[in-house]
Write a protein that holds these residues in place. Structure first.
Motif, short mmCIF file in Angstrom:
data_model
loop_
_atom_site.label_atom_id
_atom_site.label_comp_id
_atom_site.label_asym_id
_atom_site.label_seq_id
_atom_site.Cartn_x
_atom_site.Cartn_y
_atom_site.Cartn_z
N ARG A 69 0.82 -1.22 0.00
CA ARG A 69 0.00 0.00 0.00
C ARG A 69 0.85 1.26 0.00
O ARG A 69 0.32 2.36 -0.13
CB ARG A 69 -0.95 0.00 1.20
N TYR A 94 -12.22 7.13 -7.89
CA TYR A 94 -12.29 6.54 -6.54
C TYR A 94 -11.10 5.60 -6.31
O TYR A 94 -10.40 5.70 -5.29
CB TYR A 94 -13.61 5.79 -6.40
N LEU A 95 -10.87 4.70 -7.26
CA LEU A 95 -9.78 3.72 -7.09
C LEU A 95 -8.42 4.42 -7.05
O LEU A 95 -7.54 4.02 -6.27
CB LEU A 95 -9.82 2.68 -8.21
N ARG A 97 -7.90 7.46 -5.97
CA ARG A 97 -7.81 8.19 -4.69
C ARG A 97 -7.55 7.23 -3.53
O ARG A 97 -6.88 7.58 -2.58
CB ARG A 97 -9.08 9.01 -4.46
N LEU A 98 -8.10 6.03 -3.62
CA LEU A 98 -7.80 5.04 -2.59
C LEU A 98 -6.31 4.70 -2.58
O LEU A 98 -5.76 4.33 -1.55
CB LEU A 98 -8.59 3.74 -2.82
N ARG A 99 -5.68 4.86 -3.73
CA ARG A 99 -4.25 4.62 -3.84
C ARG A 99 -3.44 5.87 -3.49
O ARG A 99 -2.23 5.91 -3.67
CB ARG A 99 -3.91 4.17 -5.26
N GLY A 100 -4.14 6.90 -3.04
CA GLY A 100 -3.45 8.09 -2.57
C GLY A 100 -3.20 9.15 -3.62
O GLY A 100 -2.48 10.13 -3.38
N LYS B 3 -8.12 8.69 3.31
CA LYS B 3 -8.70 7.58 2.56
C LYS B 3 -10.06 7.18 3.13
O LYS B 3 -10.96 6.80 2.39
CB LYS B 3 -7.75 6.39 2.56
N THR B 6 -12.41 9.43 1.71
CA THR B 6 -12.67 9.10 0.30
C THR B 6 -13.73 8.00 0.22
O THR B 6 -14.67 8.09 -0.58
CB THR B 6 -11.36 8.61 -0.38
N PHE B 10 -17.56 8.40 -1.26
CA PHE B 10 -18.02 7.52 -2.34
C PHE B 10 -19.31 6.80 -1.93
O PHE B 10 -20.25 6.69 -2.71
CB PHE B 10 -16.92 6.51 -2.67
N VAL B 229 -9.59 -5.60 -5.33
CA VAL B 229 -8.88 -4.37 -5.67
C VAL B 229 -8.92 -3.41 -4.49
O VAL B 229 -7.93 -2.75 -4.17
CB VAL B 229 -9.51 -3.71 -6.93
N LEU B 230 -10.06 -3.37 -3.81
CA LEU B 230 -10.22 -2.43 -2.70
C LEU B 230 -9.29 -2.76 -1.54
O LEU B 230 -8.59 -1.90 -1.03
CB LEU B 230 -11.68 -2.42 -2.22
N THR B 232 -6.63 -4.33 -1.49
CA THR B 232 -5.20 -4.18 -1.78
C THR B 232 -4.81 -2.71 -1.93
O THR B 232 -3.64 -2.38 -2.07
CB THR B 232 -4.81 -4.94 -3.07
N SER B 233 -5.82 -1.84 -1.90
CA SER B 233 -5.54 -0.41 -2.05
C SER B 233 -5.59 0.33 -0.72
O SER B 233 -4.96 1.37 -0.56
CB SER B 233 -6.56 0.23 -2.99
N ILE B 234 -6.37 -0.18 0.20
CA ILE B 234 -6.65 0.56 1.44
C ILE B 234 -6.88 -0.44 2.57
O ILE B 234 -7.35 -1.56 2.32
CB ILE B 234 -7.89 1.48 1.23
#
Lengths: 306, 423
Positions: A69, A94-95, A97-100, B3, B6, B10, B229-230, B232-234
C-alpha cells in the motif's frame, strides 16, 4: 527498483499451497508467472499483494520490506469486478484516490487511460451500460489509473477478445518501455514469450524453473537437434533414428513433422551428420539446433503429470 | 484518515445516486409534512375528537344529525314499557339513529323481532331491571350500553321522586365537575409514554433497515468482485468504517428529513390538531438529546455488526441468513423494552440500560419516563461507545477475513474460529 520474493510459504489449514516460492524482477522487465490450474500462481500474487499473509518468507523492494500500500501498484486480480451502478469516471477516480492520488491528478490519469483505451466518450456512462469488452477495458484502465510503478496482472488475457488482447499487449509493451516492473500470470505461453525476459514456472506450490527466458531456452535446447527427412513422417524419422542412430542420440520428442533428439556425451554434431548421410535412404530436410518454445519447456516441466 | 473520507464520500454518493432512496426520502418528507396541514384544509374535528369544528345539525331544524337519515336507514327498535318510564323524545336523544315502536307485550316484541319488523327490543321490568331481545347478536351491538345509561337516569328520577328530591338539583350535585391541577414533580409517564414508544420504534426500524442496507453494500462488493482491488488499495478497516459512517449519515439524514418535516409541519399546525399529537410530537429536549446520544450510538454498534455479517455472505440474497443472529438480538431487545415500557425504573430496564446491545433504547426510555442519575447516563454512554469501538474492530477483522471467501455463507462461529486460528 528490484522486487524480490524469498522463500514464501503459505498454508490453508493443513494444506500447504506455497512451498517456498522465490524469484525476483527488476524495473523495465516483465516476469511471467506460469503454472497449471491450482499450481499456486494466484496465491503467490495474493501474498505479494498482502491479501493473504505468508506463513514464512519475505518480500523485499530494493532490499527493504515490501509494503504494497506504500508503493503505487496497478493490480488486476483474477476475480475482476467494479461498481456496475457507478459511472466509469467515478469509479476510476475513486480507485486512484484510494491509492493516494490527488483528485485532480486522478481525473487526469483517468482521462489519459480512457483515451488510450479509446473509451473517452464513456466517462459519464454507468459501467453496467457498457458491453463486456468495454467493461474489460475500463477494468484495465482502472488498474493503471494510479500511474503504478509495479503492475501485477493475474491472468490478464483470460476472457479478452482479440481486439482487447491486442490493446493489452500494446499497453504492457509501453509499461515495460516506461521502466515499470510487470508481473503477470498466464496460461497463454505466446503472450509470456512475447513480453517476458524472466519466467517462473510453478508446480504444486514450488518453483520448478525460473530465470531468463533466453537462457532457459538455450539451456533447454542444449545438445538437442531437430531432424526430419523429405517426404518422411515424424514416425518414420523416429524409427530411423532409433534403428540407425540409437547409440549416438536419444529421442526427446516429436512434432508433427520432426523428431527432436539429444546427443549423448560422446557424440558430436559432425559425427552424427556423417552417420545420417551414410545410413539414410532419404534426403535430409532438417538438421538444425532445437530452439524450444516456452510451451515445450512448460509441457516438459509440468506436463508429464497431465 | 484521508482515505477513510474518500470511502465515506463515495459511499454517501451511492445513497444520493440511489433513485429509490432519494425518491422515498423526498416523497415521505413531503407527504407526511403535507399531512400535518390537513386539519387546515379539511374538517377533521370528528376524527380528532376536538371542538374547533362543531357537528353540523341538519338544516331542517329537527335537532339531531340522525334525523336527516332516510327512514329506511334508521334502526328499528321495539320497547315494552308498562310503567311508562320512557317517552319517545328521551329515547330519540339516546338512540338518535333509531326509531322506536312502543309495544304492549313481550309476545308482540318477540314476534316483531322474529318477523324482522324491528332489529331488537327492550322489556322494562322496573327502574333497575330490563330484558334485551335480539334475534342474532352482533359483535358491534351497543344497544345495551346506551340503554343502561338511560335506565340509570330513570332510576335516579324514580329515586328523587320517591324521596322528595329535586331531580335537577340532584343531577347538578351528582355530576359536579371535579377540578384537579397536576403537580408532577418527576416525569409524566402517561404523556411521555407515547413519544418513548414512538422513539423505540424509530430507532428499531432505523437499525434494522439501514443495517441491512450496510450489510448489502458490503456483500455487493464481494459479489461484484470489486473487493480484491479495494482491500489491496486501502486498509479494510477504513473500507468498513467508511461504509458504516456513510450508512449512519444516510439514515440520520433520511429519518431527520422525514421527522423534521413532520415536526415543523405540526408546530405550525398544532392548533388545528387541537394539540392532539403533542404526546408523540412534542418531545422534550432532554429525551431528544438522549435519543441522539444513545440512539446513534446503538445504531453504530449494530451497523458495524451488520457490516461484518455482510462480509460473511457472497451473494446479496444470503445477507438475511448471515445477519439472522444480529437481527434476533435486536428483536429480543425491542420486545423486552416494549414490555417494560410501563416499568422504566424496574430492574430489567435498569440492567438493559447499561448493556451496550440494549442501552441504545432502554436508556432514553428511562430518561423519558423514569429516574436516571447523571452517573448512570455517563457510565452507560461510556460503555456503549467503548463497545462501538470494539464492534468496529471486530467487524473490521471479520470483514478482512471474509474478503475472498466466496461461495456458501460463513457462519459467525466459524468466522470467529478462523480469526482465532489466523492469529
Amino acid at each position: 527498483m528490484k522486487l524480490e520474493i524469498k522463500d514464501i510459504k503459505k498454508s490453508f489449514g493443513d494444506k500447504e499451497i506455497l512451498k517456498g516460492i522465490s524469484f525476483s524482477v527488476e524495473s523495465g522487465k516483465a516476469l511471467g508467472l506460469l503454472g497449471r490450474n491450482g499450481a499456486g500462481k494466484t496465491t503467490t500474487i495474493r501474498v505479494l499483494m498482502d491479501v493473504f499473509h505468508a506463513n514464512s518468507g519475505e518480500i523485499l523492494l530494493d532490499g527493504k520490506k515490501f509494503q504494497p500500500r506504500k508503493v503505487q501498484i496497478g493490480y488486476l486480480p483474477e476475480e475482476r469486478g467494479l461498481y456496475p451502478k457507478r459511472t466509469v469516471m467515478e469509479q476510476m477516480v475513486y480507485l486512484a484516490r484510494l491509492r493516494g492520488v490527488a483528485k485532480q491528478q486522478a481525473v487526469g490519469n483517468a482521462k489519459k487511460w480512457l483515451d488510450r483505451m479509446g473509451m473517452s466518450e464513456y466517462q459519464t456512462v454507468l459501467l453496467e451500460k457498457l458491453s463486456k469488452g468495454n467493461q474489460q477495458k475500463v477494468q484495465l484502465a482502472s488498474t493503471l489509473v494510479c500511474d503504478p510503478e509495479i503492475v501485477i496482472l493475474d491472468e490478464p488475457f483470460s476472457g479478452l477478445d482479440p481486439v482487447n488482447s491486442q490493446i493489452l499487449q500494446e499497453v504492457v509493451r509501453e509499461l515495460i518501455a516506461d521502466g515499470k516492473i510487470v508481473i503477470f500470470s498466464s496460461h497463454q505461453m505466446s503472450y509470456v514469450e512475447e513480453f517476458c525476459e524472466e519466467v517462473v514456472i510453478i508446480n504444486h506450490g514450488e518453483v520448478v524453473l525460473s530465470g531468463n527466458l533466453d537462457e532457459i531456452k538455450r539451456e533447454f535446447g542444449k545438445d538437442q537437434l531437430v531432424l526430419s527427412g523429405v517426404e518422411l513422417t515424424a514416425q518414420e524419422t523416429e524409427t530411423f533414428v532409433k534403428e540407425e542412430l540409437g547409440s549416438m542420440v536419444e529421442v526427446t520428442g516429436t512434432t508433427k513433422d520432426d523428431v527432436i533428439v539429444r546427443l549423448n556425451e560422446r557424440t558430436g554434431r559432425k559425427e552424427l551428420l556423417k552417420k545420417i548421410v551414410e545410413a539414410a535412404q532419404f534426403d535430409v530436410e532438417h538438421f538444425e539446433t532445437y530452439k524450444p518454445s516456452l510451451n515445450d519447456i512448460f509441457v516438459a516441466k509440468v506436463g508429464e503429470e497431465a | 484518515m484521508k482515505k477513510l473520507f474518500t470511502v465515506f464520500q463515495f459511499e454517501v454518493m451511492s445513497y444520493i445516486k440511489n433513485k429509490s432512496f432519494m425518491i422515498t426520502t423526498i416523497l415521505l418528507a413531503v407527504l407526511l409534512g403535507a399531512a400535518t396541514f390537513l386539519p387546515r384544509v379539511f374538517d377533521m374535528s370528528e376524527l380528532l375528537g376536538i371542538d374547533n369544528v362543531s357537528e353540523e345539525k341538519p338544516e331542517d331544524g329537527s335537532g339531531e344529525p340522525g334525523e336527516s337519515l332516510d327512514e329506511k336507514e334508521k334502526t328499528k327498535l321495539g320497547i315494552v314499557d308498562a310503567s311508562g318510564y320512557f317517552q319517545e323524545e328521551m329515547l330519540k336523544e339516546a338512540f338518535w339513529d333509531a326509531e322506536f315502536q312502543f309495544m304492549d307485550s313481550v309476545d308482540a316484541l318477540e314476534k316483531a323481532i322474529e318477523g324482522e319488523e324491528v332489529e331488537a327490543g327492550f322489556h322494562v321490568i322496573d327502574d333497575l331491571h330490563y330484558e334485551y331481545y335480539v334475534l342474532n347478536k352482533s359483535i358491534m351491538d351497543e344497544n345495551q350500553y346506551v340503554f343502561n345509561s338511560l335506565m340509570s337516569l330513570v332510576h335516579k328520577q324514580v329515586y328523587c321522586a320517591e324521596n322528595g328530591l329535586d331531580f335537577a338539583t340532584f343531577m347538578e350535585e351528582y355530576e359536579a365537575d371535579v377540578n384537579c391541577e397536576e403537580k408532577i414533580l418527576g416525569k409524566d409517564g402517561e404523556q411521555n409514554y407515547w413519544y418513548c414508544y414512538a422513539l423505540v420504534m424509530v430507532v428499531f426500524i432505523m437499525i434494522v433497515m439501514y443495517g441491512v442496507m450496510i450489510a448489502t453494500s458490503v456483500t455487493t462488493e464481494k459479489s461484484n468482485r470489486a473487493i480484491e482491488v479495494l482491500v489491496t488499495s486501502i486498509d479494510s478497516a477504513y473500507l468498513l468504517f467508511g461504509k458504516v459512517f456513510a450508512g449512519a449519515v444516510a439514515a440520520v439524514v433520511q429519518v431527520g428529513l422525514i421527522l423534521g418535516a413532520v415536526l415543523i409541519g405540526y408546530s405550525v399546525n398544532h392548533v388545528y390538531w387541537g394539540d392532539k399529537l403533542d404526546m408523540v410530537l412534542n418531545i422534550p429536549s432532554s429525551v431528544l438529546i438522549g435519543f441522539a446520544v444513545f440512539g446513534i450510538g446503538g445504531f453504530l454498534f449494530y451497523a458495524f455488526l451488520y457490516g461484518a455479517m455482510g462480509a460473511l455472505a457472497s451473494k446479496t440474497e444470503d445477507v438475511n441468513k448471515t445477519s439472522g443472529a444480529v437481527q434476533m438480538v435486536i428483536m429480543i431487545v425491542y420486545f423486552v423494552v416494549m414490555f417494560q415500557l410501563q416499568n422504566p425504573d424496574g430492574i430489567i430496564m435498569k440492567v438493559c440500560s447499561f448493556l451496550p446491545f440494549s442501552s441504545y433504547t432502554a436508556m432514553f426510555v428511562r430518561i423519558g419516563m423514569g429516574s436516571v442519575a447523571f452517573w448512570e447516563l455517563a457510565v452507560s454512554a461510556v460503555l456503549l461507545y467503548i463497545s462501538i469501538f470494539f464492534s468496529g474492530w471486530l467487524a473490521a477483522k471479520i470483514y478482512r477475513m471474509g474478503t475472498l471467501r466466496y461461495g456458501n455463507p460463513i457462519s459467525i462461529t466459524k468466522a470467529l474460529k478462523d480469526m482465532k486460528n489466523a492469529e
